[in-house]
Design a protein around this motif. Structure first.
Motif, PDB file in Angstrom:
ATOM      1  N   ARG A   1       0.854  -1.813   0.530  1.00  0.00           N
ATOM      2  CA  ARG A   1       0.696   0.355  -0.050  1.00  0.00           C
ATOM      3  C   ARG A   1       0.514   1.237   0.037  1.00  0.00           C
ATOM      4  N   PHE A   2       1.877   1.393   0.214  1.00  0.00           N
ATOM      5  CA  PHE A   2       3.200   2.790   0.339  1.00  0.00           C
ATOM      6  C   PHE A   2       4.001   1.944  -0.982  1.00  0.00           C
ATOM      7  N   SER A   3       4.005   3.368  -1.691  1.00  0.00           N
ATOM      8  CA  SER A   3       4.819   3.966  -2.291  1.00  0.00           C
ATOM      9  C   SER A   3       6.581   2.886  -1.945  1.00  0.00           C
ATOM     10  N   HIS A   4       6.908   3.494  -0.990  1.00  0.00           N
ATOM     11  CA  HIS A   4       7.975   3.002  -0.212  1.00  0.00           C
ATOM     12  C   HIS A   4       8.328   1.865   0.454  1.00  0.00           C
ATOM     13  N   GLU A   5       7.933   0.868  -0.211  1.00  0.00           N
ATOM     14  CA  GLU A   5       8.002  -0.007  -0.410  1.00  0.00           C
ATOM     15  C   GLU A   5       7.704  -0.901  -1.539  1.00  0.00           C
ATOM     16  N   ASN A   6       8.074  -0.257  -2.691  1.00  0.00           N
ATOM     17  CA  ASN A   6       8.182  -1.094  -3.415  1.00  0.00           C
ATOM     18  C   ASN A   6       9.818  -1.703  -4.030  1.00  0.00           C
ATOM     19  N   GLN A   7       9.194  -2.581  -3.778  1.00  0.00           N
ATOM     20  CA  GLN A   7      10.752  -3.338  -3.520  1.00  0.00           C
ATOM     21  C   GLN A   7      11.675  -3.088  -4.419  1.00  0.00           C
ATOM     22  N   ASP A   8      11.069  -3.205  -6.525  1.00  0.00           N
ATOM     23  CA  ASP A   8      12.207  -3.004  -7.560  1.00  0.00           C
ATOM     24  C   ASP A   8      12.473  -1.317  -7.489  1.00  0.00           C
ATOM     25  N   VAL A   9      11.598  -1.029  -6.826  1.00  0.00           N
ATOM     26  CA  VAL A   9      11.717   0.809  -6.712  1.00  0.00           C
ATOM     27  C   VAL A   9      13.396   0.673  -5.597  1.00  0.00           C
ATOM     28  N   GLY A  10      13.474   0.125  -4.442  1.00  0.00           N
ATOM     29  CA  GLY A  10      14.259   0.254  -3.594  1.00  0.00           C
ATOM     30  C   GLY A  10      15.225  -0.280  -4.234  1.00  0.00           C
ATOM     31  N   ARG A  11      15.618  -1.249  -5.154  1.00  0.00           N
ATOM     32  CA  ARG A  11      16.301  -2.095  -6.082  1.00  0.00           C
ATOM     33  C   ARG A  11      16.863  -0.870  -6.823  1.00  0.00           C
ATOM     34  N   LEU A  12      15.930   0.223  -7.416  1.00  0.00           N
ATOM     35  CA  LEU A  12      16.427   0.440  -8.691  1.00  0.00           C
ATOM     36  C   LEU A  12      17.126   1.997  -7.920  1.00  0.00           C
ATOM     37  N   TYR A  13      17.042   2.534  -7.011  1.00  0.00           N
ATOM     38  CA  TYR A  13      17.856   3.025  -5.888  1.00  0.00           C
ATOM     39  C   TYR A  13      19.529   2.424  -5.299  1.00  0.00           C
TER      40      TYR A  13
END
Lengths: 576, 610
Positions: free
Chosen positions: A539-551
């Protein structure tokens, strides 16, 4: 209540009802062309005329009110005869080459002519042919315009942009650009509301499907497509699929069958946008940069164009974050290109959007070390997606749910609601809360900012986050946005953070969405998105794992040097 | 077979005659803002249809002009087309045999010069910027923008009080205007296309007659701002009314003992009964406007001191000084300006003209007021002396007819030469030079002396009514720009270099009508409000009735009747009789409701606030 008789049926309706509304309440549908409730009640097409007993002249039912004791006939011989002649007159100035028209099968004039059994037009046909820049994202075909004036009224009354105006007098009256200039110079926001409210095919988006087919056909091109959140809420309407059947998974399947090499969901980059924009907001807020004027969201290119044209001094208040579409394009041509080992110039990025302004937004020329050209090469509207599905002869009923491609597959419910008014704000607040307090709020804690097409003016909320209070406003429709800005500038209101979506109801009501004459479906489509959000595993953008990996692997952190370069932009760097 | 036959018009000829009449009515109610090129083309086609076809330039040339205009309208023309049009038009002007040809070409040729910009716009942009401006012809022609279809609909329903409330939104002088408005609103009334224009002024008068007392709306919350208004005429009082409603405190400085300006001291009682003028003024005062009587600007108080004392100053002194003839003998006893004469009558100064011969110079409305007043004062013979013809007079047709009906002699084509004075310095009469009509210049027929000897018109009193100026010395001294007898205010009513000072009405525009003075008052009231940092709006909560769907059959226009001449010339009571309620209802039903039917429902149909 007013009591009257329509077609021998006794009807009792509230005072102030129009004849057309009274008839509808009795199940009698009076045909009309120019009528658009509360927006265009001008009786121009004369199709909705009815006969009032005792009166010589026929009367338009769209803008005349009922009175006690009225006896009305909506289908008397006189009405039928005149209505048919009126439509024949309209057809004498409408290029009825229906087979090559995008609105074929969804055209109010075509439907009406069929219903009235018009099989030949007794009048000499003469079509107005005005030149038009075919490269512009919005196309007007004067030979199809029936001068219903809806475009003028929507642009004026709902959007306050006033691109269109009546030009000429007498027999030469037409719809033209205000101030007798060209559309490119008209400060058009490209919201496309004129298109979705055109009863015929006089207004449409520039069709880019052929370019997409060519890219798919080109051997050396890797064609990567992204699909915006609002598309899933509307695409099925044109293909005979119910809201439950028309899933995002089936779009993915269709796109693969059409021949796209990689299929992604813009929800991924919506989450990325929240990371950048949310962090940017926290920075601006903490540095007291929102004390006078708020930070405005920047995901809606219709709003950006409006702001640049009408309130250029407010451009510095816009978030510098690119929109999810542009961010995704940038990531596809850098991080993703590296990962799959393809040169950026061999990647063709396509997006499916509920929007016409996105076609304009993608046009921004960029020159980076990493790649040059455009973040997104080709933009299709939801309607063009459906036309491609039809061209590919895909039976919608055979589509199966499929998953997006790896690396950028994750998407949160917060990203999904980007497609509805208030959604960007809610998604941002969920993550801003986390950024400030280091813990998650209840996912639905900020549902107070969920707005709707019907919200008068704008919606405001004071959001307590730990020790601070963020004053937020959500506004949809450019006319409302103008009112909000005027109130801000007069000092009547103050906000820290404002979400603007150009289209009524947000992207779900976008100018690139399927058209249903006389119906406003934004609210219903928005519900679909909120339903998807509440059922989403994340439910939270900051928990998007792929976005996390992208950073972790590429951008390091929000607002890093690299993300500034690729994920942010200077809105002053491009001309409209 | 008879040698000669009486000609009897056949049916086609009768219908054609009617078509010509309809055409006149159509053109009468033609709105402004239409495309001049498209109109020229339509007119040219009419001219061409009138051609007998004998001669080449008219038969062929007019047709060719028509094709070229069509091409330009269709976006197929070029600047070369314009050049060929000019050549062709000149050819027809110079070679056509009769007026049907050369006058038609003249119209096009004049248009080529006057509408050059529109022609080029069509050629370069594929269309012109013309827009249908007069959604509701009466409202757009009313300088004050009164909601005419709205109040007519209210009169139709018998809601006279609401009609007055609605009128006051834009015009705080409903009664006064019901009596004496020049009613420009009626000129292009669309009802002309059916039969004749609606008697709008008459309906306003009826609403005022039947409404009884109607109190003003409550004022907005007090702003604490104070505004001085110099001059209590129609523009000063209108501005006072609106500014007071907006919550400011207005103080009107009036040099005369009563308010009303020209309405009281210029317009005779028989046209506007003073008690009816007071009806309007009392409502304006009921808003809380304060008045200081007998204060003359420049003498008792200065602009500078008012600027210091008030937050804003508005100058509405009107145009109350007279223009001079500039001929010898003008200072003689017995020669008087119309302004002075009418003011004396308005102030109830005892005047008796019994047995006198009176001459009035001028052909405007003030001149008509002077002659008809002179008659009522018992004059034996009253003459209008005018250098042009009756058709050239600027007075309203009804006023001229009224004067003639009351026995006024009209001496036209006589230009004042000199005033004959006896040895005691008393007027004996006036010498005039006979004139004959001459060329038409700029649509105005000029005159020139016939060469005959001057004629002597004996008279005991000579009233000069050739126009008014303002008393501007004090303003010029105070730094307010004054030029050719007018205060030179900007379009917004103020002065770029004198913040807080505004001017409007006759003193800024030159002598005009009461409704124009009211219109100016609206402009300055809104701009003074804004200058003071506010954004008040004036509106009215009266709901306008829906249109009815009555069959618009042809129906004659109700004209107002007048009191019998033999009686009315002996008193100053009102001349005109109002409509009866039955007449008024019928007349109101003739309104075509252009606010709802036609363009008005799309754009410009109703401004509910300003």
């Amino acid at each position: 209540m007013v009591n009257l008789e329509i077609d021998n049926i006794k009807v009792s309706v509230p005072e102030e009802s129009t004849i057309i509304e009274a008839a509808e309440s009795a199940g009698i549908l009076i045909p009309s062309l120019c009528y658009l409730k509360e927006i265009n009640e001008i009786g121009a097409c004369r199709v909705c005329v009815v006969e009032i007993e005792g009166k010589d002249k026929l009367v338009t039912s769209c803008n005349n009110k009922v009175a006690n004791g009225m006896v009305i006939y909506t289908n008397s011989p006189k009405v039928r005869k005149h209505r048919k002649t009126i439509v024949e007159m309209i057809l004498s100035q409408h290029d009825s080459n229906c087979v090559t028209c995008v609105r074929c099968g969804n055209c109010s004039l075509q439907k009406l002519a069929n219903e009235l059994n018009i099989i030949n037009v007794p009048y000499e046909q003469e079509f107005e042919r005005r030149p038009w820049n075919k490269k512009f994202p919005l196309i007007r075909d004067s030979s199809k315009c029936i001068k219903c004036m809806r475009c003028i009224q929507v642009c004026d009354k709902v959007q306050s942009v006033k691109v269109w105006d009546v030009v000429g007098t007498g027999s030469r009256v037409s719809v033209g650009i205000s101030g007798n200039c060209k559309i490119e110079q008209a400060d058009c926001a490209l919201c496309g509301q004129c298109v979705t409210h055109c009863p015929v095919g006089a207004l449409r988006e520039r069709d880019d499907t052929e370019k997409v087919w060519n890219a798919i056909d080109a051997k050396d091109k890797v064609v990567v497509v992204q699909v915006a959140p609002a598309v899933r809420a509307a695409w099925g309407e044109e293909l005979g699929l119910s809201r439950e059947e028309a899933t995002m998974g089936k779009i993915v399947d269709a796109l693969r069958r059409i021949g796209f090499n990689y299929v992604f969901d813009t929800v991924f980059s919506a989450d990325l946008t929240i990371m950048e924009e949310g962090t940017e907001f926290v920075g601006r807020f903490k540095n007291n940069k929102t004390k006078k004027m708020p930070m405005f969201t920047s995901c809606c290119p219709g709003w950006i164009r409006f702001c640049k044209a009408k309130f250029p001094h407010l451009v510095p208040q816009l978030s510098t974050a690119k929109s999810p579409q542009q961010m995704f394009g940038a990531v596809m041509k850098t991080y993703f290109a590296n990962k799959i080992g393809v040169k950026p110039e061999n990647i063709c990025t396509v997006s499916i959007m509920p929007c016409i302004a996105k076609k304009g937004e993608s046009n921004m020329e960029l020159y980076f070390e990493e790649y040059a050209g455009h973040d997104v090469d080709l933009v299709l509207t939801t309607r063009e997606l459906n036309r491609m599905i039809k061209t590919a002869h895909i039976d919608p009923n055979t589509l199966k749910d499929a998953e997006c491609d790896e690396l950028m597959k994750d998407g949160s419910g917060a990203g999904v609601i980007f497609g509805a008014t208030g959604g960007v704000m809610e998604a941002a607040l969920r993550s801003v809360y986390f950024l400030i307090t280091k813990k998650n709020p209840e996912p639905d804690a900020f549902r107070i900012v969920r707005s709707s097409r019907e919200t008068k003016g704008w919606l405001s909320a004071e959001i307590d986050i730990g020790v601070i209070t963020v004053k937020a406003a959500v506004v949809n429709g450019l006319g409302n946005a103008r009112k909000l800005i005027e109130a801000l500038e007069k000092g009547e209101v103050h906000y820290d953070f404002v979400e603007v979506m150009a289209c009524p109801g947000g992207c779900v009501g976008g100018g690139g969405q399927p058209i249903h004459d006389g119906e406003e479906l934004a609210a219903l489509r928005g519900k679909t998105l909120y339903c998807l959000d509440s059922n989403a595993p994340i439910r939270f953008s900051h928990e998007n794992q792929d976005v996390g990996r992208l950073y972790k692997e590429y951008f390091e952190a929000p607002l890093s040097k690299k993300s500034h370069l690729l994920l942010h932009t200077n809105h002053n760097n491009w001309d409209m | 077979m008879s040698r000669l036959e009486m000609s009897v018009p056949n049916n086609a000829q009768v219908v054609l005659e009617r078509l010509y009449r309809d055409l006149e009515h159509r053109i009468e109610s033609s709105t402004s803002g239409l495309c001049p090129i498209d109109m020229s083309k339509a007119f040219l086609e009419l001219c061409h249809a009138q051609s007998c076809g004998k001669c080449v330039p008219c038969r062929v040339g007019l047709g060719q002009l028509k094709y070229m205009i069509r091409d330009i309208l269709d976006g197929k023309g070029s600047l070369d087309t314009l050049a060929l049009m000019e050549k062709t038009a000149l050819n027809i002007i110079e070679t056509a045999d009769c007026a049907i040809g050369y006058e038609a070409a003249n119209i096009i040729h004049r248009g080529l010069i006057a509408f050059r910009q529109d022609y080029e716009e069509h050629i370069k942009q594929g269309g012109c910027t013309c827009q249908y401006e007069q959604a509701v012809p009466c409202v757009s022609l009313c300088p004050a923008g009164v909601d005419i279809p709205g109040y007519i609909a209210l009169v139709h329903e018998g809601r006279y009080q609401d009609a007055i409330r609605l009128i006051r939104k834009d015009n705080p002088f409903p009664t006064t205007c019901g009596f004496i408005c020049e009613h420009p609103c009626e000129a292009r009334c669309r009802r002309n296309m059916v039969d004749a224009s609606v008697n709008i002024r008459g309906l306003k008068r009826m609403a005022a007659d039947l409404a009884g007392e109607v109190l003003p709306p409550p004022c907005s919350e007090s702003t604490g701002k104070r505004i001085a208004i110099v001059g209590g005429g129609p523009s000063g009082l209108s501005a006072a009314y609106y500014l007071q409603l907006m919550g400011h405190q207005v103080v009107v400085y009036e040099m005369l003992p009563k308010l009303g300006g020209m309405l009281r001291y210029g317009i005779p009682n028989y046209r506007l009964p003073k008690n009816r003028l007071d009806d309007d003024i009392n409502v304006i005062l009921a808003t809380g406007v304060k008045v200081q009587y007998g204060v003359r600007i420049g003498k008792d108080v200065t602009i500078q001191s008012l600027r210091e004392e008030y937050d804003a100053v508005l100058i509405t002194i009107g145009a109350s000084s007279d223009k001079k003839l500039g001929i010898s003998g003008e200072e003689a006893e017995g020669v008087v300006s119309a302004v002075k004469f009418l003011r004396d009558v308005g102030e109830d100064v005892e005047l008796d003209f019994t047995g006198q011969e009176v001459a009035v110079i001028g052909g405007g409305n003030v001149s008509m007021d002077a002659v008809r007043t002179a008659i009522r004062l018992g004059a034996k013979k009253v003459s209008i002396v005018y250098r042009r013809r009756v058709t050239d007079m600027t007075a309203l047709k009804d006023e001229i007819e009224g004067a003639i009906a009351e026995g006024v002699e009209v001496q036209t084509l006589k230009a004042p030469k000199k005033i004959e004075v006896d040895e005691k310095g008393h007027l004996k009469g006036i010498w005039v030079t006979p004139q004959m009509v001459s060329k038409v210049e700029n649509l105005r027929t000029t005159v020139r002396p016939t060469g005959d000897e001057d004629v002597f018109i004996p008279c005991n009193t000579l009233i000069v009514a050739i126009g008014q100026d303002i008393e501007s010395e004090h303003f010029a001294e105070a730094g307010v720009p004054v030029k050719s007898g007018r205060i030179q205010a900007e379009k917004y009513g103020g002065f770029d270099y004198i913040p807080g000072v505004f001017a409007g009405g006759d003193c800024a525009t030159g002598p005009a009508s009461v409704v124009k003075a009211i219109a100016a008052a609206k402009v300055v009231a809104a701009n003074i409000d804004e200058y003071l940092g506010y954004n008040h709006s004036i509106s009215c909560d009266v709901k306008v009735p829906e249109n009815d769907f009555s069959n618009r059959t042809r129906l004659g226009r109700v004209s107002m009747t007048e009191r019998e001449v033999g009686t009315r010339i002996h008193d100053f009571d009102g001349v005109e009789n109002g409509m009866t309620e039955e007449e008024g209802k019928q007349e109101a039903s003739r309104c075509l409701r252009c606010d709802h039917f036609g363009y008005g429902v799309f754009k410009g149909g109703r401004e509910s606030l300003w």
